[in-house]
Write an enzyme that holds these catalytic residues in place. Structure first.
Site, PDB file in Angstrom:
ATOM      1  N   ILE A  93       0.817  -1.216   0.000  1.00 11.15           N
ATOM      2  CA  ILE A  93       0.000   0.000   0.000  1.00 11.15           C
ATOM      3  C   ILE A  93       0.849   1.264   0.000  1.00 11.15           C
ATOM      4  O   ILE A  93       0.327   2.373  -0.034  1.00 11.15           O
ATOM      5  CB  ILE A  93      -0.959   0.032   1.210  1.00 11.15           C
ATOM      6  CG1 ILE A  93      -0.177  -0.117   2.515  1.00 11.15           C
ATOM      7  CG2 ILE A  93      -2.012  -1.045   1.093  1.00 11.15           C
ATOM      8  CD1 ILE A  93      -1.064  -0.015   3.744  1.00 11.15           C
ATOM      9  N   GLY A  94       2.182   1.122   0.020  1.00  7.61           N
ATOM     10  CA  GLY A  94       3.027   2.301  -0.028  1.00  7.61           C
ATOM     11  C   GLY A  94       4.485   1.919  -0.069  1.00  7.61           C
ATOM     12  O   GLY A  94       4.895   0.865   0.431  1.00  7.61           O
ATOM     13  N   GLY A  96       8.662   3.816  -0.199  1.00  9.42           N
ATOM     14  CA  GLY A  96       9.467   5.025  -0.178  1.00  9.42           C
ATOM     15  C   GLY A  96      10.919   4.703   0.049  1.00  9.42           C
ATOM     16  O   GLY A  96      11.336   3.545   0.035  1.00  9.42           O
ATOM     17  N   GLY A  97      11.712   5.747   0.291  1.00 10.89           N
ATOM     18  CA  GLY A  97      13.148   5.582   0.432  1.00 10.89           C
ATOM     19  C   GLY A  97      13.530   4.753   1.635  1.00 10.89           C
ATOM     20  O   GLY A  97      14.570   4.095   1.638  1.00 10.89           O
ATOM     21  N   MET A  98      12.730   4.780   2.725  1.00 12.92           N
ATOM     22  CA  MET A  98      13.114   4.066   3.939  1.00 12.92           C
ATOM     23  C   MET A  98      12.565   2.650   3.968  1.00 12.92           C
ATOM     24  O   MET A  98      12.996   1.810   4.748  1.00 12.92           O
ATOM     25  CB  MET A  98      12.622   4.845   5.170  1.00 12.92           C
ATOM     26  CG  MET A  98      13.261   4.402   6.469  1.00 12.92           C
ATOM     27  SD  MET A  98      12.925   5.554   7.814  1.00 12.92           S
ATOM     28  CE  MET A  98      11.221   5.207   8.151  1.00 12.92           C
ATOM     29  N   VAL A 101       5.293  -0.278   2.912  1.00 16.96           N
ATOM     30  CA  VAL A 101       4.195  -0.549   3.831  1.00 16.96           C
ATOM     31  C   VAL A 101       3.250  -1.508   3.134  1.00 16.96           C
ATOM     32  O   VAL A 101       2.903  -1.312   1.965  1.00 16.96           O
ATOM     33  CB  VAL A 101       3.461   0.753   4.224  1.00 16.96           C
ATOM     34  CG1 VAL A 101       2.310   0.440   5.167  1.00 16.96           C
ATOM     35  CG2 VAL A 101       4.417   1.742   4.852  1.00 16.96           C
ATOM     36  N   LYS A 118       5.146  -1.986   8.334  1.00 14.83           N
ATOM     37  CA  LYS A 118       6.170  -1.129   7.763  1.00 14.83           C
ATOM     38  C   LYS A 118       7.495  -1.867   7.883  1.00 14.83           C
ATOM     39  O   LYS A 118       7.901  -2.255   8.979  1.00 14.83           O
ATOM     40  CB  LYS A 118       6.230   0.217   8.501  1.00 14.83           C
ATOM     41  CG  LYS A 118       7.089   1.251   7.797  1.00 14.83           C
ATOM     42  CD  LYS A 118       6.872   2.629   8.434  1.00 14.83           C
ATOM     43  CE  LYS A 118       7.593   3.706   7.660  1.00 14.83           C
ATOM     44  NZ  LYS A 118       7.370   5.043   8.232  1.00 14.83           N
ATOM     45  N   ASP A 211       6.556  16.777  11.194  1.00 10.10           N
ATOM     46  CA  ASP A 211       6.148  16.548   9.801  1.00 10.10           C
ATOM     47  C   ASP A 211       4.623  16.589   9.680  1.00 10.10           C
ATOM     48  O   ASP A 211       4.008  15.727   9.059  1.00 10.10           O
ATOM     49  CB  ASP A 211       6.689  15.201   9.316  1.00 10.10           C
ATOM     50  CG  ASP A 211       6.618  15.088   7.786  1.00 10.10           C
ATOM     51  OD1 ASP A 211       6.360  16.118   7.126  1.00 10.10           O
ATOM     52  OD2 ASP A 211       6.806  13.983   7.267  1.00 10.10           O
TER      53      ASP A 211
END
Length: 1022
Positions: A93-94, A96-98, A101, A118, A211
């Site tokens: 569902i997601g 990114g760089g880290m 998910v 995650k 954030d």
């Protein structure tokens, strides 16, 4: 080279985190625009995006790793059915760089529950990423709040990659949720308060989120906000050294939501989250981001955050800009209509909702300096609560008027009930007095009761009224007090015959009631007849008291106040002579008491007010020299007040009014430059007062007049654009005051005045339809006011002026029949008013203008005989004003224009008589242009007169039956006049003073001069 590489990497990093926030179909277009100067830069960013698989909202903002770093799970392979600990993956569902998910569910049949897992990237040896991942897991473990996504489990995979299991939130981002449901401002504020409670809870656990943005707040289907993504959050220790929390997090989040201290890499505190919440609330309320960022350059973004001052939210909603302009989006533009529709409102209503408290709350949270923001998120949320409940907020300056206004709006029923109590007590007082006469044994109790009623009456009529007089919308509340007070006062006055102190109180109360009924100097109900009757009751009492106590200074001062109030009402009722007489009596008393009250600031303020009010009436009666002397004296006294107490607004109020009056007289006496200087000073003072106390209706009203008067002088100076701008500012202020207090007759009149002035400027620019629209609005208001108060001569005069202006534009648009009917009606009304008040020179001047408009319409309708009659009437009226006040340059200029109009009208049948009229006009105007070099209107009229005279000489020169020598003389004179008019028209054109139809004249006269010279040369050869 190293420096350039570092700079290039910073730009790539910033672009990556901006683009990853965009929808996939918009990213390429944004990169093409942002990297137009360096296409290779966009290619590198695309490689990074491809490597991180377009990150989702759970992991926004993480810095990109090298594209060769392998993942724990190959994104090319399906993940459904794969296991991590006790959980079975369903889908991604997601990413990114880290890390990534995944949506997952328990795989051991213990219970059925969907979760979000995650997972950090396998083999990621970037210590900062692993440290941040573990930091986020630790932070989530500390938090247990219904509005924060909860940590459920965690561990390490077989390959050694850390992961954690979170509550799965299925919902919409905050802004999308609010807009899709068209939540109102109140609904958005309540939802925002829930978000604040989650952030406050994190702060209580020593956690700064760092954030906060719409994408990190999801709203469930049940409307419950959930705060996500603590990936760059920080555990804050109160004992940490100053530099410990200065990690560079601004580049790890969307830059527009970063605080100034984040942008400058300064220490981070809970104030950082308060700032980001302020930005979030700004966007929720307005649909716009606070800063105008036109470049993707990190330097430009940081500069905007640290140096730009955002518009007030109530101002921002008026902007039109592309959707997500700072991010390069291609959606439909954000306009006032789309913003208000998304909030179930309209632009003007939404602007009113945001003005004042909400403007100040949002901007306080967004202060550049952390120490100037709210002390905590809880305090921020509490101020919103107070705003929603109609209570004073700490973001606003705490004034008596502000608190009183909040109290009244919060307790409308209570205020009404208090008024009823006042009536009941007043009736009780009458009964008590009767009982006191019947039973001696009850006298003491009756006297106590009577004194209590007096005290209560004074409280209502003075303390209560003084507290609300300057609040927008207070006129109905004041009217309720007036209605009941009159009944009480009339009965009380009969009981006060032998009690002088009570007589003084009753007279003062009558004064106050008269002001509310119809004193034009205050917000009033438009009942001038009732005001006059009430004020005369006060006068009768005070004249008796003054004769009985001639040494009582306070009694004499109160008598002067009543004279001044009566003067105000007389002036607006059409009795200028009596108004000047009453005002003179008031001022004479005040001047006689000045030495005795030299140290009394309130008295000195009243002395100034009486001085410039008398000056205003002298001006109306045509005594310009006397008026200027009084205005100058008032300005001198006002400056003393300001010098004695610079922090007291009273002196500044009077100073602005006094120097504005000086400017008006200087304008009429032919000193346009002096008029502009004084009126600009008055505007600056009134802008400062209105800024310091935004809820003070009196300050805003006076600011509207300052814009009006400056606009008049700018129009005379030929700066039509700036004049129109001033009149539009005036209109905006008077519209808001009228909307806030529809019962206020003064507010209605002021709004009509603004519409008429804008119409006058549009007429000069030949915008007939625009002028007609504004004149129509003014006429509708004036008709309403005249119908509501038939005894008010000023209201009837205002209506007649609007009729004249409206009718004249109808004639310009070709509707001659309708125009003549309304023009004649306006003239008839003004003639009747002038017959009742022959001392009103301002009205006589207005009537002269009305005669001219009617004459022009008749001339264009081919009724030349009637037209000539009205042109002559206009000339006669102007001649009488000129004889009475030769120093009034406005009268002199208007008289010259009457000569020109009459000359043009008689020229077809008698060119020699027409020439005589034009010569008189030219003589008058040449004197004016020599003494008032800054007045463009005088020069335009002179150029027009010269042009007409030149044409008349050319016409005479063309007569074949005249002797040759006569013809040569006429061509010579025509040439001379054409040359003078051409030079004047060209100078006006070069100075930017010509608008509308006047712009044609430089070329027209140049052509006519050439033709004249040609004819003259041909004749000389004969």
């Amino acid at each position: 080279t190293g420096s350039m590489n570092a700079e290039r990497w910073q730009r790539i990093d910033t672009l990556f985190h901006t683009v990853v926030e965009l929808p996939p179909d918009e990213r390429r277009a944004y990169l093409a625009h942002a990297c137009a100067d360096d296409p290779s830069l966009g290619t590198e960013v695309e490689h990074l995006i491809s490597a991180s698989e377009h990150a989702g909202s759970f992991i926004e903002g993480s810095p990109p790793l090298d594209a060769s770093t392998p993942l724990e799970l190959d994104p090319a392979e399906p993940v459904a059915g794969r296991r991590i600990g006790a959980y079975e993956l369903i889908r991604e569902i997601g990413r990114g760089g880290m890390g990534a998910v995944y949506l997952a569910a328990r795989a051991d049949d213990e219970f059925l529950k969907r979760v979000a897992i995650k997972l950090v990237q396998a083999g990621a040896d970037h210590e900062a990423i692993v440290r941040r991942f573990r930091n986020e897991r630790q932070i989530l473990a500390c938090l247990d709040h219904p509005n924060i996504a909860r940590l459920l489990d965690g561990g390490t995979t077989e390959s050694g990659s850390p992961y954690f299991v979170m509550e799965y939130i299925e919902g919409q981002p905050l802004k999308q949720y609010c807009d899709s449901r068209k939540l109102s401002t109140v609904e958005r504020l309540r939802l925002f308060q829930t978000v604040c409670s989650a952030v406050h809870y994190a702060h209580q656990n020593l956690i700064v989120h760092r954030d906060i943005k719409p994408g990190n707040i999801l709203i469930t289907a049940d409307g419950v906000p959930k705060l996500l993504d603590f990936g760059i959050a920080k555990l804050v220790s109160p004992t940490a050294p100053p530099g410990e929390h200065s990690e560079r997090t601004a580049q790890l989040m969307i830059p527009e939501y970063a605080s100034p201290e984040q942008a400058r890499y300064e220490p981070i505190t809970t104030a950082t989250d308060i700032y980001s919440l302020g930005v979030l609330l700004y966007e929720l309320l307005t649909g716009h981001r606070p800063y105008h960022i036109t470049s993707s350059s990190p330097v430009a973004i940081v500069q905007a955050i640290c140096e730009q001052e955002p518009d007030k939210p109530s101002v921002a909603i008026s902007r039109t800009e592309p959707s997500n302009a700072s991010a390069g989006g291609r959606a439909e533009p954000v306009t006032p209509d789309t913003v208000s529709q998304a909030r179930s409102s309209e632009p003007h209503k939404l602007r009113r909702e945001l003005q004042g408290d909400l403007d100040n709350i949002v901007l306080k949270a967004m202060q550049k300096e952390p120490q100037r923001r709210y002390g905590s998120v809880e305090q921020f949320s509490e101020d919103i609560r107070r705003c929603l409940e109609g209570r004073p907020v700490i973001a606003r300056k705490d004034t008596l008027a502000y608190r009183a206004g909040k109290f009244i709006r919060r307790n409308k029923a209570g205020v009404a009930a208090a008024a009823l109590v006042f009536v009941a007590v007043a009736l009780g007082a009458a009964a008590t007095l009767w009982e006191a006469r019947v039973a001696i044994e009850q006298r003491a109790r009756a006297e106590r009761r009577f004194n209590d009623v007096r005290k209560l009456a004074n409280s209502f009529l003075f303390e209560f009224d003084d507290a609300i007089i300057n609040l927008p919308g207070s006129t109905p509340a004041r009217a309720l007090v007036v209605k009941r007070a009159l009944e009480y006062l009339d009965s009380l006055a009969r009981e006060a015959q032998q009690d002088r102190s009570l007589q003084r109180e009753v007279a003062t109360a009558y004064d106050k009631v008269g002001e509310v009924q119809g004193d034009p100097m205050y917000p009033n109900l438009g009942d001038s007849h009732g005001a006059s009757a009430t004020l005369n009751k006060a006068l009768a009492i005070r004249e008796v008291l003054s004769r009985a106590e001639p040494e009582n200074l306070d009694v004499r001062r109160e008598l002067a106040d009543t004279y001044a109030d009566i003067s105000d009402v007389l002036a607006f009722s059409g009795d200028t002579a009596s108004a000047v007489q009453a005002s003179g009596k008031a001022l004479k008393i005040y001047e006689g008491l000045a030495d005795r009250f030299a140290n009394n600031a309130k008295f000195q303020e009243d002395l100034v007010g009486n001085t410039y009010q008398h000056a205003s009436l002298l001006r109306k009666s045509g005594d310009l020299d006397g008026s200027l002397a009084k205005y100058t004296r008032a300005a001198e006294l006002s400056r003393r007040l300001v010098a004695a107490n610079p922090s007291d607004p009273g002196g500044k109020i009077h100073l602005a009014t006094s120097i504005d009056g000086v400017g008006g007289i200087l304008q009429e006496k032919g000193d346009t430059r002096g008029a502009l200087e004084n009126r600009r000073q008055a505007l600056a003072i009134r802008e400062e007062l209105a800024s310091d106390d935004a809820n003070n209706a009196h300050y805003r009203r006076q600011l509207g007049f300052a814009h009006h008067n400056l606009g008049l002088s700018l129009a005379e100076a030929g700066d039509v654009t700036q004049a129109l701008s001033q009149f539009r500012e005036e209109l905006s202020l008077f519209e808001s005051l009228r909307a806030a207090d529809p019962k206020d007759a003064q507010a209605r009149r002021n709004l009509s005045l603004a519409h008429k002035q804008i119409g006058d400027v549009l007429m000069r620019t030949s915008d007939w339809n625009g002028a007609l629209d504004h004149y129509a609005k003014a006429l509708a208001i004036d008709r309403e006011s005249a119908a509501a108060d038939p005894a008010n001569a000023q209201a009837l005069q205002d209506q007649s002026l609007s009729e004249g202006k409206y009718g004249f534009v109808l004639a310009k648009l070709g509707k001659a029949g309708e125009a003549l009917a309304i023009l004649r009606k306006g003239v008839s009304s003004q003639e009747l008013l002038l017959s009742k008040d022959p001392n009103d020179d301002l009205l006589r001047g207005f009537l002269a203008n009305s005669y001219t408009r009617l004459a022009q319409c008749l001339w264009e309708s081919q009724d030349t005989k009637a037209a000539l009659d009205y042109y002559r009437r206009a000339l006669e009226a102007r001649q009488s004003l000129y004889v009475k006040s030769p120093g009034n340059t406005a009268n002199r200029s208007a008289l010259a224009e009457c000569y020109v109009n009459l000359g043009k009208a008689v020229s077809p049948g008698n060119p020699k008589e027409a020439l005589d009229d034009h010569r008189k006009a030219i003589e008058l105007l040449e004197t004016l242009t020599a003494t008032d070099v800054n007045n463009a209107q005088h020069r335009i009229r002179l150029a027009n007169a010269l042009t007409n005279a030149a044409r008349l000489h050319a016409r005479l020169a063309s007569l074949a039956n005249e002797p040759l020598q006569f013809q040569r003389e006429q061509w010579s004179k025509a040439s001379s006049f054409f040359q003078r008019s051409r030079d004047l028209w060209l100078a006006l054109e070069q100075g930017g003073k010509l608008v509308g139809g006047d712009r044609q004249w430089p070329r027209v006269v140049t052509r006519e001069l050439a033709a004249c010279e040609s004819s003259r040369a041909r004749l000389n050869k004969e």
